[in-house]
Structure formats: C-alpha cells, structure tokens
Design a protein around this motif. Structure first.
Motif, PDB file in Angstrom:
ATOM      1  N   ALA A  33      72.215 105.523  41.630  1.00 37.12           N
ATOM      2  CA  ALA A  33      72.400 105.069  43.221  1.00 37.12           C
ATOM      3  C   ALA A  33      71.391 104.158  43.333  1.00 37.12           C
ATOM      4  CB  ALA A  33      72.483 106.301  44.041  1.00 37.12           C
ATOM      5  N   SER A  34      70.257 104.322  43.066  1.00 37.08           N
ATOM      6  CA  SER A  34      69.066 103.221  43.517  1.00 37.08           C
ATOM      7  C   SER A  34      69.133 101.983  42.820  1.00 37.08           C
ATOM      8  CB  SER A  34      67.732 103.841  43.077  1.00 37.08           C
ATOM      9  OG  SER A  34      67.416 105.097  43.688  1.00 37.08           O
ATOM     10  N   ILE A  35      69.675 101.993  41.541  1.00 38.88           N
ATOM     11  CA  ILE A  35      69.871 100.557  40.860  1.00 38.88           C
ATOM     12  C   ILE A  35      70.950  99.911  41.198  1.00 38.88           C
ATOM     13  CG2 ILE A  35      68.382 101.735  38.923  1.00 38.88           C
ATOM     14  CD1 ILE A  35      70.802 101.757  37.349  1.00 38.88           C
ATOM     15  N   ALA A  36      71.982 100.697  41.728  1.00 39.26           N
ATOM     16  CA  ALA A  36      73.066  99.879  42.380  1.00 39.26           C
ATOM     17  C   ALA A  36      72.671  99.169  43.761  1.00 39.26           C
ATOM     18  CB  ALA A  36      74.228 100.896  42.561  1.00 39.26           C
ATOM     19  N   GLN A  37      71.459  99.240  44.131  1.00 45.02           N
ATOM     20  CA  GLN A  37      71.485  98.666  45.581  1.00 45.02           C
ATOM     21  C   GLN A  37      70.488  97.330  45.173  1.00 45.02           C
ATOM     22  OE1 GLN A  37      70.051 101.702  48.770  1.00 45.02           O
ATOM     23  NE2 GLN A  37      69.596 102.511  46.705  1.00 45.02           N
ATOM     24  N   ALA A  38      71.139  95.946  45.383  1.00 51.98           N
ATOM     25  CA  ALA A  38      70.465  94.798  44.741  1.00 51.98           C
ATOM     26  C   ALA A  38      69.269  94.521  45.868  1.00 51.98           C
ATOM     27  CB  ALA A  38      71.160  93.629  45.121  1.00 51.98           C
ATOM     28  N   GLU A  39      69.334  95.097  46.993  1.00 49.37           N
ATOM     29  CA  GLU A  39      68.170  94.696  47.939  1.00 49.37           C
ATOM     30  C   GLU A  39      67.351  95.946  48.191  1.00 49.37           C
ATOM     31  OE1 GLU A  39      68.081  91.805  49.173  1.00 49.37           O
ATOM     32  OE2 GLU A  39      69.569  91.286  48.008  1.00 49.37           O
ATOM     33  N   ARG A  40      67.452  97.056  47.271  1.00 46.33           N
ATOM     34  CA  ARG A  40      66.595  97.900  47.429  1.00 46.33           C
ATOM     35  C   ARG A  40      64.876  97.506  47.031  1.00 46.33           C
ATOM     36  NH1 ARG A  40      67.107 103.527  47.247  1.00 46.33           N
ATOM     37  NH2 ARG A  40      65.215 105.024  46.588  1.00 46.33           N
ATOM     38  N   PRO A  41      63.960  98.058  47.765  1.00 43.56           N
ATOM     39  CA  PRO A  41      62.456  97.391  47.585  1.00 43.56           C
ATOM     40  C   PRO A  41      62.127  97.070  46.109  1.00 43.56           C
ATOM     41  CG  PRO A  41      62.726  98.527  49.440  1.00 43.56           C
ATOM     42  CD  PRO A  41      64.059  98.783  48.939  1.00 43.56           C
ATOM     43  N   GLU A  42      62.264  98.482  45.353  1.00 47.07           N
ATOM     44  CA  GLU A  42      61.727  98.652  44.101  1.00 47.07           C
ATOM     45  C   GLU A  42      62.581  97.625  43.133  1.00 47.07           C
ATOM     46  OE1 GLU A  42      61.530 102.848  46.017  1.00 47.07           O
ATOM     47  OE2 GLU A  42      62.885 101.260  45.791  1.00 47.07           O
ATOM     48  N   ILE A  43      63.738  97.362  43.260  1.00 42.89           N
ATOM     49  CA  ILE A  43      64.558  96.369  42.562  1.00 42.89           C
ATOM     50  C   ILE A  43      63.959  95.077  43.029  1.00 42.89           C
ATOM     51  CG2 ILE A  43      66.546  95.218  42.461  1.00 42.89           C
ATOM     52  CD1 ILE A  43      66.735  97.608  41.098  1.00 42.89           C
ATOM     53  N   LEU A  44      63.712  94.435  44.015  1.00 43.61           N
ATOM     54  CA  LEU A  44      63.207  93.411  44.509  1.00 43.61           C
ATOM     55  C   LEU A  44      61.701  93.198  43.909  1.00 43.61           C
ATOM     56  CD1 LEU A  44      64.243  93.105  48.194  1.00 43.61           C
ATOM     57  CD2 LEU A  44      65.307  92.085  46.363  1.00 43.61           C
ATOM     58  N   VAL A  45      60.765  94.221  44.022  1.00 47.40           N
ATOM     59  CA  VAL A  45      59.627  94.091  43.387  1.00 47.40           C
ATOM     60  C   VAL A  45      59.589  93.858  41.780  1.00 47.40           C
ATOM     61  CG1 VAL A  45      57.265  95.321  42.822  1.00 47.40           C
ATOM     62  CG2 VAL A  45      58.411  95.185  45.190  1.00 47.40           C
ATOM     63  N   GLY A  46      60.390  94.779  41.225  1.00 48.82           N
ATOM     64  CA  GLY A  46      60.754  94.585  39.659  1.00 48.82           C
ATOM     65  C   GLY A  46      61.068  93.219  39.416  1.00 48.82           C
ATOM     66  N   ALA A  47      61.993  92.567  39.945  1.00 47.39           N
ATOM     67  CA  ALA A  47      62.394  91.282  39.758  1.00 47.39           C
ATOM     68  C   ALA A  47      61.152  90.269  40.102  1.00 47.39           C
ATOM     69  CB  ALA A  47      63.634  90.738  40.862  1.00 47.39           C
ATOM     70  N   ALA A  48      60.503  90.433  41.218  1.00 51.88           N
ATOM     71  CA  ALA A  48      59.413  89.712  41.444  1.00 51.88           C
ATOM     72  C   ALA A  48      58.311  89.551  40.215  1.00 51.88           C
ATOM     73  CB  ALA A  48      58.762  89.855  42.700  1.00 51.88           C
TER      74      ALA A  48
END
Length: 331
Positions: free
Chosen positions: A246-261
């Motif tokens: 569920a978490s990784i399906a949220q493109a705007e989730r903060p952890e996803i954004l930090v990982g991408a940055a």
C-alpha cells in the motif's frame, strides 16, 4: 478454553465505543473520522493544539485539554510523531489510570535501543494494557470513508476487542493479533523499506529487480523483528507485506519522495526538505542497521541503505554490493 458470556462481550463493546484520539495531524484526523463512523455522533474526541475549525471530522469534538480527553474514554489512541511520544505519554500519564487502554498508530522506534511506543507508554503512564494500530490502511482512504483494513495488536484480548468495537464498521475491517511487538516493528521497518523502493524506482530498476528487493527486504525485516521478540510471520501478512504494498503505491508518500531525491544525488538534508514532511525512516535506517549488527542478525539490505542510500554512496556501488553478496540457500 471457557468462552466469555455473550452479554459480557456486548457490555464491553458498549463501554469501548468512546474513543479519544491524541494528535491532530493527518493521521489523527483520519483515525478520528473512522472512529466517528463506527461509534456515532459525540463518541469521539480529538485532542489537538491546532485550530480545526475548518477540518474537524463530522461527529468528532475537538478538545485542547488532555484531562478532558482522558475523562471522555477508556480507549485512547496516540497519533503523534515518534519524537513527541514520550513527552505526550508523560503528560497523559497525569490524567489516566490502569483502567485505560492506550493504543498508538505511530510508525517509529525511539533511540539507539529502538524502544517501541508501547514500551514508552508503559514507562510513562499507569496504563499497562497497551496496543498498536498498523497495516495497509491509508489516511486518505480513512478520511474519505473508503473501504480499508487495519491491524490491531495487543497482548491483552480486551484491548483488541475494544479497538475492533471502536473502529470496525462496514467500511473498515479490523484484524486483531496478539503479536504487539511484531506489529510495531513491522510498521517502523515498512517505512524504511518504502524509502528503499522509492530509491530503486527512481533509478529505473526493472520490475523484476524491484520485486526481488521487496521480497528479500521483507525476509530481512522479519528476521530483525523476530530478534526483537516479535513473530516472523507478522511481517509476511497485512502488517508487513500488505502495508508495504500500500505504501509504495502512493507516488506522493514522503518516504517515496525522499528515496527518489536521494537517488538523484541530493544530500540527505535537502532530500528530506524536498518532501515537505519529517521522514522518520531517514534517521531510523542507520539505527536499525547498527541494532541488527550488534545482535548478529544478517541484514545486508539495511546495511546498504545505512551506508549507501542515506550516507550518499553512488547507486552503482550500492547495487554492486547487493548483487555480489553470497547467495542464501533459501530463496
């Protein structure tokens, strides 16, 4: 085992349908919304220091006094950042007694020893009947009343029963577990793994390689949770795999954004700032890696995250390290 009389069960459900939510952030508001849908008008209070004139959930009463929140309900739910948990619990402890159930929905562990929030609650309050919420429910789904699933964990059956009674509704299914430690560690570790997946996706890794990362990382997290006293199987169910998917399906989730940055080469401080929110996983990853190493738990993915992703090693060096590790016998 002797079954409890059915009348006793319904008396408990009636007494537990009052809920006090502590914390007025997005998660606290979502939990208050879900509880109000299950409990009805006037049964839910939300303690917050913020002004919620425009976003108070229907059927929820906002209070600014912890004592008032404690008087309202036996079941109290903490929904505050990990860093604030001890201070909030200490203040709450002045207003509750052993009859209260204190449950939390916090995705974090405290200090170098990685204390769970339920341990903090037992340290700082008279309540020892504690529990936690976890699983794949998303704040935006709870707030919108969309069908969702939560997990409640406690060593005390009456706590799980109270949470099911207070939150369970036609749009929210609540699954109980006795593995409180496993649930708390799963929630914290999933935050870390969500960051790792955001990093991998930003590097355009193939779906097969991302799938391998997820599978191996969950296996690693289950070993870590077991070393902490939880059950490995908890990480393989709703609290682990389900929550991560569920978490990784949220493109705007903060952890996803930090990982991408971080994958783009931004320094850690800039990557966190770009997400706009505090991301506990960034500080937690190195502590988990050190904790696992000190206890002889094999955790190469967390070690790579700690020494690589968070500290800024180049992506190709991290990938080479992971791809050249000794192959385990069990895939």
């Amino acid at each position: 085992m002797r079954r409890r009389p059915r009348a006793w069960y319904f008396r408990l459900m009636g007494s537990a349908r009052r809920v006090a939510i502590i914390g007025g952030g997005a998660w606290g508001l979502a939990l208050a919304t879900a509880a109000a849908a299950a409990c009805g008008e006037g049964e839910v209070v939300l303690f917050s220091r913020r002004d919620h004139a425009s976003d108070t959930p229907r059927g929820v009463r906002v209070v600014h006094d912890l004592a008032e929140a404690a008087r309202h309900a036996r079941l109290i739910v903490l929904a505050v950042p990990t860093a604030a948990c001890r201070t909030v619990a200490r203040a709450l402890g002045d207003h509750i007694d052993g009859s209260h159930y204190v449950v939390h929905g916090v995705r974090g562990l405290e200090g170098e020893d990685l204390a769970t929030v339920s341990e903090i609650v037992r340290d700082e309050t008279p309540s020892h009947r504690t529990g936690a919420l976890g699983g794949p429910a998303l704040a935006q789904d709870l707030a919108a009343g969309r069908p969702s699933v939560l997990v409640t964990g406690s060593r005390f059956p009456e706590v799980n029963e109270a949470v099911v009674g207070a939150f369970g509704s036609p749009t929210l299914r609540v699954y109980p577990t006795r593995d409180l430690l496993g649930l708390e560690w799963a929630s914290a570790l999933v935050g870390c793994l969500t960051l790792a997946v955001g990093y991998a996706q930003a590097l355009k890794m193939s779906p097969g390689l991302v799938a391998a990362l997820i599978s191996r990382a969950i296996g690693e997290a289950s070993r870590i949770a077991a070393a902490a006293g939880g059950e490995e199987k908890t990480l393989l169910g709703l609290a682990g795999y389900g929550d991560l998917l569920a978490s990784i399906a949220q493109a705007e989730r903060p952890e996803i954004l930090v990982g991408a940055a971080l994958a783009k080469g931004l320094p850690r401080a800039e990557a966190v700032k770009a997400s706009g929110l505090r991301v506990e996983a960034v500080e937690l990853i190195p502590r988990v890696s050190h904790w696992a190493e000190a206890r002889g738990v094999r955790a190469p993915i967390f070690r790579a995250l700690a020494s690589g992703v968070v500290e800024g090693r180049k992506a190709d060096a991290i990938l080479l390290e992971l791809m050249t590790l000794p192959v385990e016998l069990d895939a």
